[in-house]
Scaffold this motif. Structure first.
Motif, PDB file in Angstrom:
ATOM      1  N   GLN A 125       0.794  -1.222   0.000  1.00  0.00           N
ATOM      2  CA  GLN A 125       0.000   0.000   0.000  1.00  0.00           C
ATOM      3  C   GLN A 125       0.831   1.278   0.000  1.00  0.00           C
ATOM      4  O   GLN A 125       0.284   2.359   0.105  1.00  0.00           O
ATOM      5  N   ALA A 126       2.142   1.188  -0.103  1.00  0.00           N
ATOM      6  CA  ALA A 126       2.969   2.395  -0.109  1.00  0.00           C
ATOM      7  C   ALA A 126       3.973   2.311  -1.253  1.00  0.00           C
ATOM      8  O   ALA A 126       4.398   1.228  -1.646  1.00  0.00           O
ATOM      9  N   PHE A 127       4.350   3.474  -1.780  1.00  0.00           N
ATOM     10  CA  PHE A 127       5.273   3.540  -2.913  1.00  0.00           C
ATOM     11  C   PHE A 127       6.711   3.398  -2.433  1.00  0.00           C
ATOM     12  O   PHE A 127       7.089   3.950  -1.414  1.00  0.00           O
ATOM     13  N   GLY A 128       7.506   2.652  -3.196  1.00  0.00           N
ATOM     14  CA  GLY A 128       8.929   2.601  -2.892  1.00  0.00           C
ATOM     15  C   GLY A 128       9.475   1.211  -2.683  1.00  0.00           C
ATOM     16  O   GLY A 128      10.173   0.947  -1.708  1.00  0.00           O
ATOM     17  N   THR A 129       9.195   0.266  -3.594  1.00  0.00           N
ATOM     18  CA  THR A 129       9.783  -1.067  -3.484  1.00  0.00           C
ATOM     19  C   THR A 129      11.224  -1.076  -3.970  1.00  0.00           C
ATOM     20  O   THR A 129      11.926  -2.065  -3.789  1.00  0.00           O
ATOM     21  N   GLY A 161       7.251   6.755   1.932  1.00  0.00           N
ATOM     22  CA  GLY A 161       6.639   5.591   1.285  1.00  0.00           C
ATOM     23  C   GLY A 161       6.820   4.338   2.108  1.00  0.00           C
ATOM     24  O   GLY A 161       6.200   4.156   3.158  1.00  0.00           O
ATOM     25  N   THR A 162       7.697   3.447   1.668  1.00  0.00           N
ATOM     26  CA  THR A 162       7.966   2.194   2.378  1.00  0.00           C
ATOM     27  C   THR A 162       9.082   2.323   3.416  1.00  0.00           C
ATOM     28  O   THR A 162       9.354   1.373   4.143  1.00  0.00           O
ATOM     29  N   THR A 181       9.293  10.714   7.085  1.00  0.00           N
ATOM     30  CA  THR A 181       7.972  11.318   7.192  1.00  0.00           C
ATOM     31  C   THR A 181       7.132  10.967   5.976  1.00  0.00           C
ATOM     32  O   THR A 181       7.652  10.655   4.901  1.00  0.00           O
ATOM     33  N   ASP A 182       5.819  11.037   6.143  1.00  0.00           N
ATOM     34  CA  ASP A 182       4.905  10.864   5.020  1.00  0.00           C
ATOM     35  C   ASP A 182       3.576  11.493   5.393  1.00  0.00           C
ATOM     36  O   ASP A 182       3.174  11.469   6.563  1.00  0.00           O
ATOM     37  N   VAL A 190       3.348   1.170   7.200  1.00  0.00           N
ATOM     38  CA  VAL A 190       4.125   0.249   6.365  1.00  0.00           C
ATOM     39  C   VAL A 190       5.614   0.367   6.693  1.00  0.00           C
ATOM     40  O   VAL A 190       6.325  -0.646   6.808  1.00  0.00           O
ATOM     41  N   THR A 191       6.092   1.587   6.844  1.00  0.00           N
ATOM     42  CA  THR A 191       7.506   1.799   7.186  1.00  0.00           C
ATOM     43  C   THR A 191       7.840   1.156   8.518  1.00  0.00           C
ATOM     44  O   THR A 191       8.893   0.521   8.665  1.00  0.00           O
ATOM     45  N   ARG A 192       6.954   1.302   9.482  1.00  0.00           N
ATOM     46  CA  ARG A 192       7.188   0.695  10.799  1.00  0.00           C
ATOM     47  C   ARG A 192       7.289  -0.833  10.677  1.00  0.00           C
ATOM     48  O   ARG A 192       8.157  -1.466  11.297  1.00  0.00           O
ATOM     49  N   GLU A 193       6.404  -1.425   9.876  1.00  0.00           N
ATOM     50  CA  GLU A 193       6.452  -2.879   9.661  1.00  0.00           C
ATOM     51  C   GLU A 193       7.745  -3.274   8.959  1.00  0.00           C
ATOM     52  O   GLU A 193       8.378  -4.285   9.312  1.00  0.00           O
TER      53      GLU A 193
END
Length: 312
Positions: A125-129, A161-162, A181-182, A190-193
């Motif tokens: 769900q977030a950009f930046g793979t 993002g991620t 930040t986002d 998502v970043t925390r995960e």
């Protein structure tokens, strides 16, 4: 009895110009938009729109406007099972390698080279793979800065993002304070995960619109500012980015099409920043700037942010 599908997909033909416009689109459509080149010789592209739940007529109309060259295709959205969505999101995401970094998904594991670092970043769900040219180009730019011997003490990743770019900075400069930040709370979740998946610690997470949060202002100035967003917002944010940047700070900007680069450069030049390096990846450009020798000031409520308009 299985649960009803929650993800719907609409596929429309489009042109390369429309695909580029979708990549730079900053409007409000409740969908994930992905463009794919179908036939390079014929200039044929495809727009896939994914919706959480069945889209209404207004949302479908917004998406169709983005691919109007197809004669307003009558194709209709179709429901996907959760299993279909996971499979689609992972298709073709082979590990990428940029400098000392390897970025991979659960479906396609990858090992880091000696002295390097591998990050597990699943599509979601977030950009930046890392698979998009802007994100991988930022990884390459950060790696280049480290190779050149740059050292940073206070880093911020705006629009994280991620979390990938913040994680890379944390690896490259382990003694630095790093914030991510986002504007989207989901991206921060998502970043925390991803921090937990990748054993990354000591990255401060902030939900914020640009730099407009007291925690960001209180931790300024930053000697490395990373912003992989879109050209329009980057232009609008130029005064506030300059305000949180230390004198002579490094600013890495991405998310802009190559034909938008000069407008972004001009916006930051107006704040005293100069171009240090460019990384051109096809239609996309990553900029590395040096901030002004003196800090600029702007209200913490974002009062220095202007309106923006940009032609692709």
């Amino acid at each position: 009895m299985s649960a009803d599908p929650v993800t719907w997909k609409l596929t429309l033909p489009c042109t390369k110009a429309e695909a580029e416009a979708v990549a730079a689109y900053d409007g409000e459509i409740d969908a994930v938009l992905i463009t794919t080149e179908v036939d390079e010789a014929a200039g044929e592209w495809r727009l896939d729109a994914y919706f959480e739940g069945e889209p209404d007529a207004a949302t479908l109309g917004q998406v169709r406007e983005l691919a109007a060259s197809g004669g307003w295709s009558t194709a209709m959205p179709e429901p996907l099972s959760d299993e279909d969505w996971v499979a689609i999101s992972q298709q073709g995401l082979e590990p990428i390698r940029e400098g000392r970094f390897v970025v991979h998904t659960s479906a396609h594991p990858g090992d880091a080279p000696d002295g390097g670092r591998a990050f597990l970043i699943d599509a979601g769900q977030a950009f930046g793979t890392g698979h998009h040219g802007t994100t991988s180009g930022c990884l390459a730019m950060l790696d280049r800065l480290a190779v050149e011997g740059e050292r940073f003490a206070n880093v911020i990743d705006l629009g994280t993002g991620t979390g990938l770019l913040a994680f890379a900075a944390r690896h490259l400069w382990p003694e630095a304070r790093v914030a991510a930040t986002d504007i989207d709370p989901i991206a921060i979740d998502v970043t925390r995960e991803n921090m937990a998946f990748n054993d990354v610690d000591q990255v401060a997470l902030v939900v914020a619109d640009g730099t407009r949060d007291p925690a960001i202002a209180q931790s300024a100035p930053y000697d490395l500012v990373i912003a992989n967003i879109l050209a329009g917002p980057l232009i609008a944010m130029a005064p506030e980015v300059a305000a949180i940047a230390a004198p002579g700070a490094t600013i890495v900007l991405a998310g802009l099409l190559t034909n938008q680069a000069e407008k972004v450069v001009d916006a930051y030049a107006a704040q005293g920043a100069s171009v240090r390096a460019r990384n051109v990846r096809g239609d996309w450009t990553i900029l590395c700037l040096t901030a002004a020798a003196e800090r600029r000031s702007v209200g913490t409520d974002g009062s220095g942010r202007g309106d923006w308009a940009i032609d692709a």
